[in-house]
Structures are given as structure tokens and as C-alpha cells.
Design a protein around this motif. Structure first.
Motif, PDB file in Angstrom:
ATOM      1  N   GLY A  29       0.790  -1.287  -0.008  1.00 61.72           N
ATOM      2  CA  GLY A  29       0.001  -0.048  -0.008  1.00 61.72           C
ATOM      3  C   GLY A  29       0.774   1.362  -0.071  1.00 61.72           C
ATOM      4  O   GLY A  29       0.436   2.119  -0.758  1.00 61.72           O
ATOM      5  N   ILE A  30       1.905   1.231   0.702  1.00 60.88           N
ATOM      6  CA  ILE A  30       2.812   2.486   0.855  1.00 60.88           C
ATOM      7  C   ILE A  30       3.423   2.555  -0.622  1.00 60.88           C
ATOM      8  O   ILE A  30       3.403   3.617  -0.975  1.00 60.88           O
ATOM      9  CB  ILE A  30       3.942   2.308   1.882  1.00 60.88           C
ATOM     10  CG1 ILE A  30       3.234   2.106   3.508  1.00 60.88           C
ATOM     11  CG2 ILE A  30       5.082   3.348   1.860  1.00 60.88           C
ATOM     12  CD1 ILE A  30       4.278   1.594   4.465  1.00 60.88           C
ATOM     13  N   CYS A  31       3.911   1.519  -1.132  1.00 60.31           N
ATOM     14  CA  CYS A  31       4.634   1.652  -2.591  1.00 60.31           C
ATOM     15  C   CYS A  31       3.716   1.847  -3.524  1.00 60.31           C
ATOM     16  O   CYS A  31       4.106   3.009  -4.335  1.00 60.31           O
ATOM     17  CB  CYS A  31       5.082   0.023  -2.742  1.00 60.31           C
ATOM     18  SG  CYS A  31       6.559  -0.382  -1.922  1.00 60.31           S
ATOM     19  N   ILE A  32       2.460   1.772  -3.550  1.00 56.48           N
ATOM     20  CA  ILE A  32       1.426   2.099  -4.820  1.00 56.48           C
ATOM     21  C   ILE A  32       1.077   3.391  -4.456  1.00 56.48           C
ATOM     22  O   ILE A  32       0.970   4.098  -5.288  1.00 56.48           O
ATOM     23  CB  ILE A  32       0.245   1.070  -4.911  1.00 56.48           C
ATOM     24  CG1 ILE A  32      -0.548   1.401  -6.012  1.00 56.48           C
ATOM     25  CG2 ILE A  32      -0.599   1.159  -3.664  1.00 56.48           C
ATOM     26  CD1 ILE A  32       0.568   1.050  -7.281  1.00 56.48           C
ATOM     27  N   VAL A  33       1.086   3.894  -3.265  1.00 57.14           N
ATOM     28  CA  VAL A  33       0.667   5.396  -3.207  1.00 57.14           C
ATOM     29  C   VAL A  33       1.774   6.195  -3.549  1.00 57.14           C
ATOM     30  O   VAL A  33       1.724   7.243  -4.024  1.00 57.14           O
ATOM     31  CB  VAL A  33       0.422   5.585  -1.744  1.00 57.14           C
ATOM     32  CG1 VAL A  33       0.144   7.244  -1.310  1.00 57.14           C
ATOM     33  CG2 VAL A  33      -1.050   4.978  -1.199  1.00 57.14           C
ATOM     34  N   LEU A 269      -4.272   2.226   3.863  1.00 59.92           N
ATOM     35  CA  LEU A 269      -2.813   1.658   3.357  1.00 59.92           C
ATOM     36  C   LEU A 269      -3.027   0.251   2.989  1.00 59.92           C
ATOM     37  O   LEU A 269      -2.632  -0.256   1.880  1.00 59.92           O
ATOM     38  CB  LEU A 269      -1.619   1.897   4.103  1.00 59.92           C
ATOM     39  CG  LEU A 269      -1.086   3.661   4.032  1.00 59.92           C
ATOM     40  CD1 LEU A 269      -0.078   3.804   5.015  1.00 59.92           C
ATOM     41  CD2 LEU A 269      -0.928   3.898   2.748  1.00 59.92           C
ATOM     42  N   ARG A 270      -3.440  -0.384   3.968  1.00 60.70           N
ATOM     43  CA  ARG A 270      -3.571  -2.001   3.654  1.00 60.70           C
ATOM     44  C   ARG A 270      -4.514  -2.335   2.587  1.00 60.70           C
ATOM     45  O   ARG A 270      -4.316  -3.025   1.884  1.00 60.70           O
ATOM     46  CB  ARG A 270      -3.945  -2.627   5.070  1.00 60.70           C
ATOM     47  CG  ARG A 270      -4.195  -4.299   4.828  1.00 60.70           C
ATOM     48  CD  ARG A 270      -4.525  -4.836   6.193  1.00 60.70           C
ATOM     49  NE  ARG A 270      -4.472  -6.259   5.942  1.00 60.70           N
ATOM     50  CZ  ARG A 270      -4.594  -7.206   6.846  1.00 60.70           C
ATOM     51  NH1 ARG A 270      -4.825  -6.759   8.339  1.00 60.70           N
ATOM     52  NH2 ARG A 270      -4.740  -8.596   6.656  1.00 60.70           N
ATOM     53  N   PHE A 271      -5.608  -1.531   2.510  1.00 62.79           N
ATOM     54  CA  PHE A 271      -6.607  -1.779   1.618  1.00 62.79           C
ATOM     55  C   PHE A 271      -5.950  -1.495   0.125  1.00 62.79           C
ATOM     56  O   PHE A 271      -6.451  -2.267  -0.791  1.00 62.79           O
ATOM     57  CB  PHE A 271      -7.785  -0.843   1.770  1.00 62.79           C
ATOM     58  CG  PHE A 271      -9.102  -1.125   0.785  1.00 62.79           C
ATOM     59  CD1 PHE A 271      -9.564  -1.966   1.009  1.00 62.79           C
ATOM     60  CD2 PHE A 271      -9.281  -0.501  -0.249  1.00 62.79           C
ATOM     61  CE1 PHE A 271     -11.040  -2.761   0.140  1.00 62.79           C
ATOM     62  CE2 PHE A 271     -10.222  -0.577  -1.069  1.00 62.79           C
ATOM     63  CZ  PHE A 271     -11.017  -1.630  -0.771  1.00 62.79           C
ATOM     64  N   CYS A 272      -5.049  -0.460   0.139  1.00 61.50           N
ATOM     65  CA  CYS A 272      -4.546  -0.206  -1.089  1.00 61.50           C
ATOM     66  C   CYS A 272      -3.601  -1.196  -1.548  1.00 61.50           C
ATOM     67  O   CYS A 272      -3.482  -1.628  -2.647  1.00 61.50           O
ATOM     68  CB  CYS A 272      -3.890   1.343  -0.819  1.00 61.50           C
ATOM     69  SG  CYS A 272      -4.803   2.651  -0.925  1.00 61.50           S
ATOM     70  N   GLY A 273      -2.986  -1.741  -0.549  1.00 60.94           N
ATOM     71  CA  GLY A 273      -2.122  -2.777  -0.842  1.00 60.94           C
ATOM     72  C   GLY A 273      -2.717  -3.966  -1.362  1.00 60.94           C
ATOM     73  O   GLY A 273      -2.074  -4.751  -2.196  1.00 60.94           O
ATOM     74  N   GLU A 274      -3.710  -4.475  -0.721  1.00 61.55           N
ATOM     75  CA  GLU A 274      -4.650  -5.456  -1.194  1.00 61.55           C
ATOM     76  C   GLU A 274      -5.001  -5.325  -2.579  1.00 61.55           C
ATOM     77  O   GLU A 274      -5.240  -6.355  -3.172  1.00 61.55           O
ATOM     78  CB  GLU A 274      -5.974  -5.568  -0.506  1.00 61.55           C
ATOM     79  CG  GLU A 274      -5.412  -6.288   1.137  1.00 61.55           C
ATOM     80  CD  GLU A 274      -6.833  -6.269   2.023  1.00 61.55           C
ATOM     81  OE1 GLU A 274      -7.696  -5.664   1.677  1.00 61.55           O
ATOM     82  OE2 GLU A 274      -6.685  -6.711   3.054  1.00 61.55           O
ATOM     83  N   HIS A 275      -5.302  -4.064  -2.997  1.00 64.65           N
ATOM     84  CA  HIS A 275      -5.546  -3.835  -4.221  1.00 64.65           C
ATOM     85  C   HIS A 275      -4.643  -2.951  -5.193  1.00 64.65           C
ATOM     86  O   HIS A 275      -5.009  -1.937  -5.978  1.00 64.65           O
ATOM     87  CB  HIS A 275      -6.967  -3.018  -4.353  1.00 64.65           C
ATOM     88  CG  HIS A 275      -7.949  -3.760  -3.594  1.00 64.65           C
ATOM     89  ND1 HIS A 275      -8.289  -3.397  -2.218  1.00 64.65           N
ATOM     90  CD2 HIS A 275      -9.087  -4.691  -3.955  1.00 64.65           C
ATOM     91  CE1 HIS A 275      -9.299  -4.365  -1.650  1.00 64.65           C
ATOM     92  NE2 HIS A 275      -9.507  -5.119  -2.706  1.00 64.65           N
ATOM     93  N   SER A 276      -3.270  -3.323  -4.945  1.00 60.76           N
ATOM     94  CA  SER A 276      -2.306  -2.486  -5.643  1.00 60.76           C
ATOM     95  C   SER A 276      -2.373  -2.419  -7.082  1.00 60.76           C
ATOM     96  O   SER A 276      -2.121  -1.510  -7.658  1.00 60.76           O
ATOM     97  CB  SER A 276      -1.047  -3.022  -5.009  1.00 60.76           C
ATOM     98  OG  SER A 276      -0.839  -4.201  -5.493  1.00 60.76           O
ATOM     99  N   GLN A 352     -10.219 -14.456 -12.787  1.00 59.63           N
ATOM    100  CA  GLN A 352      -9.086 -14.379 -11.826  1.00 59.63           C
ATOM    101  C   GLN A 352      -8.747 -12.933 -11.504  1.00 59.63           C
ATOM    102  O   GLN A 352      -8.464 -12.545 -12.681  1.00 59.63           O
ATOM    103  CB  GLN A 352      -7.873 -15.329 -12.522  1.00 59.63           C
ATOM    104  CG  GLN A 352      -6.646 -15.377 -11.478  1.00 59.63           C
ATOM    105  CD  GLN A 352      -5.144 -15.563 -11.934  1.00 59.63           C
ATOM    106  OE1 GLN A 352      -5.228 -15.566 -13.300  1.00 59.63           O
ATOM    107  NE2 GLN A 352      -4.454 -16.047 -11.235  1.00 59.63           N
ATOM    108  N   ALA A 353      -8.711 -12.612 -10.410  1.00 65.73           N
ATOM    109  CA  ALA A 353      -8.455 -11.198 -10.277  1.00 65.73           C
ATOM    110  C   ALA A 353      -7.062 -10.750 -10.367  1.00 65.73           C
ATOM    111  O   ALA A 353      -6.213 -11.493 -10.743  1.00 65.73           O
ATOM    112  CB  ALA A 353      -8.684 -10.855  -8.696  1.00 65.73           C
ATOM    113  N   ALA A 354      -7.039  -9.391 -10.685  1.00 61.97           N
ATOM    114  CA  ALA A 354      -5.674  -8.945 -11.182  1.00 61.97           C
ATOM    115  C   ALA A 354      -4.560  -9.200 -10.201  1.00 61.97           C
ATOM    116  O   ALA A 354      -3.279  -9.268 -10.606  1.00 61.97           O
ATOM    117  CB  ALA A 354      -5.717  -7.412 -11.243  1.00 61.97           C
ATOM    118  N   GLU A 355      -5.028  -9.368  -8.939  1.00 64.25           N
ATOM    119  CA  GLU A 355      -4.037  -9.676  -7.983  1.00 64.25           C
ATOM    120  C   GLU A 355      -3.921 -10.798  -7.431  1.00 64.25           C
ATOM    121  O   GLU A 355      -3.499 -11.379  -6.431  1.00 64.25           O
ATOM    122  CB  GLU A 355      -4.003  -8.817  -6.831  1.00 64.25           C
ATOM    123  CG  GLU A 355      -3.907  -7.230  -7.009  1.00 64.25           C
ATOM    124  CD  GLU A 355      -4.211  -6.398  -5.803  1.00 64.25           C
ATOM    125  OE1 GLU A 355      -3.023  -5.764  -5.197  1.00 64.25           O
ATOM    126  OE2 GLU A 355      -5.091  -6.277  -5.326  1.00 64.25           O
TER     127      GLU A 355
END
Length: 355
Positions: A29-33, A269-276, A352-355
Motif C-alpha cells: 500500500g505504501i509503495c503504490i501510493v 494503506l492496507r486496503f490499497c496494498g490488497e488492491h495495488s 481471476q482477479a488482477a492480484e
């Protein structure tokens, strides 16, 4: 990049919730932000021909922003690398190839009129075809990941230390050929391969940070001073220094992610990481639209504040696009249909989901 949990026998004790490793999602999440921030800030500053306070945040993060993303991408490779080639290629090549082809087409759809106005429609067509050789825009990350996965599996018979030394040497060359795939491979493969070969040590680092948060915070403070100082001195891209900052910064993000997971703070941030990957694929549209509106409206004169707003809308807007896509059953935008599988699982879901 799906994280299906920690299999028995790996010796990893990271906390999991719902089959996901908590600190990994925080770190992603930190990385994608930071990725969205970089594109937003530099885009605003280029259009406005000014710099704002967010510029310094982007510069601080530059040494470790992508190294951490690639290192995390390699963490779970040992779990799947022994799969047969057909299954491996389906999960690690076809998966990302589907989203690259789809989203490069979508991006061209939005950018084609302006590109044609500058040249011609035939030139736009050539640029589109070229995007399958030269990664287009923000999509180079998912273009490069399948290459990393294939190279790592092909070189399994070579001692890992030999591969790592070659990868480290390539990073320190700071090769600039003008071809994104070649240049970024040389610059980033060492981090992906490091995540693969030292995964157990990375999990141990997270466990120690979780057990001794005070020491972890002190270490983060020292790292921030060193990283910031070397960036300010303009030596962060020197050979050896860049590699050291990339690896230390990746460790720092892992520790930060662990501490946030431990405290249950900043759940977004965790939510963003789950959907990075969702954010990575779709942020370009809300980012570009918001940048254009704010700069043309001329209601806000602080370039740093405009950059911050554009970053927030880029992240939030991409998640909104994802939710809207699901609501109108346009799932194929973020989930790979089984028609594009070459080795579907037994009783596989329709998508199949993107992640």
C-alpha cells in the motif's frame, strides 16, 4: 501477485488475516501510493513549470520506491517456482500480459486524439504496436514482472549468489539504452531476485520489528537521516550507493508496514496494498483529469497542494473505477476471464482477479 497465505513448512510466522500477510499489504500500500504520488507530482510540476513541497517527498522516496515493490514481488516466488511450465506461465506471464494488453489499449483510447493532433493517426497506430516492445507510460511494471519470473525460473540451475552478483553489477551500471525494458531490467532485477532468495530473512526482519517496536522506530529514524542526507547531497544514484539505498529502503518499508500492522493504524494503506494492481492499472485517468481541471481552474496556487490533491484523487479514483466496473459487471477490466487462461485450475472461478 496474489498472496495466498503462508504455507506450512516455510517457517514464516508473519501474522495473517483472511489468508493474507498483514505487513505485506501495508508495505504494498505504501509503495503504490508512492508510485501514484511520483507520477502525480512530476506531472503537475511539468505542466505548471514549477515545483512544490511534494517534490521533496518524491525525491526522498526515489531510491527505494520501486526497489521495495520488486523485492516484495519476489517474496513468494519460492512457493510457485516448482510448478510445471504451463501453469507457471499462465500464472506469471499470461496473467500480467492480459492486463497489459487490455490497459495499454484503454490508455491509447484516451490519448489517441491528442497524439493524432500532434502527428497523424497512422503514427498513433505505429506507437500502439511499438508499445508491445517499448512499455507504454505507467504500465512498464507489469510488462517487466513476467520477464523477471521467466528469467528466475530459467536460471534455477545456476547458484543464486552468481545470479545475484550479476544482477547487482547490472544495477550499478545504471545502463541507459533508451529502451525501458532493458534499462529497467538492469536496474530492478536485483531487488526482485533478492526478495526471492532471502524471503525467510525478510520475514524474520518483520518478526523482529513486531517484537521490538522501539528499536525498529530508532532504526527507521537513522535510516531516514541517511537516506535523506544522501539524496540531498545528490549522491544517491552513485554506484553501490544506489543499491545500498534501494535495499535499505525496502527493509525500511517492510518495517514500517509491520509496525502499522502491529498497531492496526492507517487501514486504508492496507486496503490499497490488497488492491495495488487495481490502483496501478487505473490511476492514470483520475490523475490526469484532476491535474487538468485544477491547473485550468487556477483556484489553488500552491503547486504542492495541487500535487497532493491529484495524488489522493488518483488513488481514490482508481478504486472508485474498480467498484463501478464491478457494479456494471465489467469485471474483465480487473479480473482475467478463464478464456485467457492456458492452465486453468480445477473448478476455477469464471475470472481471476488482477492480484
Amino acid at each position: 501477485m496474489t498472496i495466498n497465505g503462508t504455507p506450512a513448512g516455510t517457517g514464516r510466522s508473519a501474522a495473517t488475516v483472511g489468508g493474507r500477510v498483514d505487513w505485506v499489504d501495508y508495505a504494498k500500500g505504501i509503495c503504490i501510493v508512492m508510485v501514484v504520488m511520483m507520477h502525480s507530482v512530476l506531472g503537475v510540476e511539468k505542466a505548471a513549470e514549477q515545483t512544490g513541497f511534494m517534490h521533496y517527498v518524491v525525491m526522498f522516496a526515489k531510491p527505494f520506491r520501486m526497489p521495495d515493490f520488486f523485492l516484495i514481488s519476489g517474496l513468494f516466488l519460492s512457493i510457485v517456482i516448482d510448478r510445471d511450465w504451463r501453469t507457471y506461465l499462465d500464472r506469471k506471464v499470461m496473467h500480467f500480459a492480459y492486463f497489459y494488453v487490455l490497459w495499454v489499449t484503454i490508455q491509447f483510447g484516451f490519448k489517441a486524439p491528442s497524439l493524432a493532433a500532434e502527428s497523424s493517426w497512422s503514427q498513433v497506430g505505429l506507437l500502439y504496436l511499438e508499445s508491445f516492445i517499448e512499455p507504454f507510460g505507467t504500465l512498464w511494471f507489469i510488462y517487466l514482472l513476467p520477464i523477471f519470473f521467466v528469467v528466475t525460473k530459467l536460471t534455477r540451475s545456476v547458484h543464486p549468489l552468481v545470479i545475484w552478483l550479476i544482477a547487482a553489477a547490472l544495477e550499478m551500471t545504471h545502463l541507459t539504452t533508451g529502451w525501458t525494458a532493458i534499462d529497467e531490467f538492469c536496474a530492478r532485477f536485483v531487488y526482485f531476485f533478492t526478495g526471492y532468495i532471502v524471503a525467510d530473512y525478510v520475514f524474520a526482519l518483520s518478526d523482529r520489528a513486531r517484537a521490538r517496536p522501539a528499536l525498529a522506530l530508532l532504526s527507521l529514524g537513522l535510516w531516514a537521516l541517511v537516506n535523506g542526507g544522501l539524496v540531498a547531497l545528490d549522491v544517491s544514484e552513485w554506484p553501490i550507493v544506489s543499491l545500498a539505498l534501494g535495499l535499505s529502503g525496502a527493509c525500511a518499508i517492510i518495517v514500517i508496514g509491520t509496525l502499522l500492522a502491529r498497531a492496526h493504524w492507517l487501514a486504508f494503506l492496507r486496503f490499497c496494498g490488497e488492491h495495488s494492481i487495481v490502483i496501478y492499472l487505473a490511476f492514470f485517468l483520475p490523475m490526469a483529469a484532476t491535474r487538468t481541471v485544477l491547473l485550468r481552474a487556477d483556484l489553488i496556487h500552491d503547486i504542492g497542494l495541487i500535487s497532493l490533491i491529484v495524488t489522493a484523487v488518483g488513488v481514490g479514483g482508481s478504486l472508485l473505477i474498480w467498484r463501478l466496473a464491478l457494479a456494471v459487471r465489467a469485471n474483465f477490466l480487473f479480473e482475467r476471464p478463464t478464456a485467457f487462461w492456458i492452465a486453468p485450475k480445477k473448478a476455477a472461478p469464471a475470472l481471476q482477479a488482477a492480484e
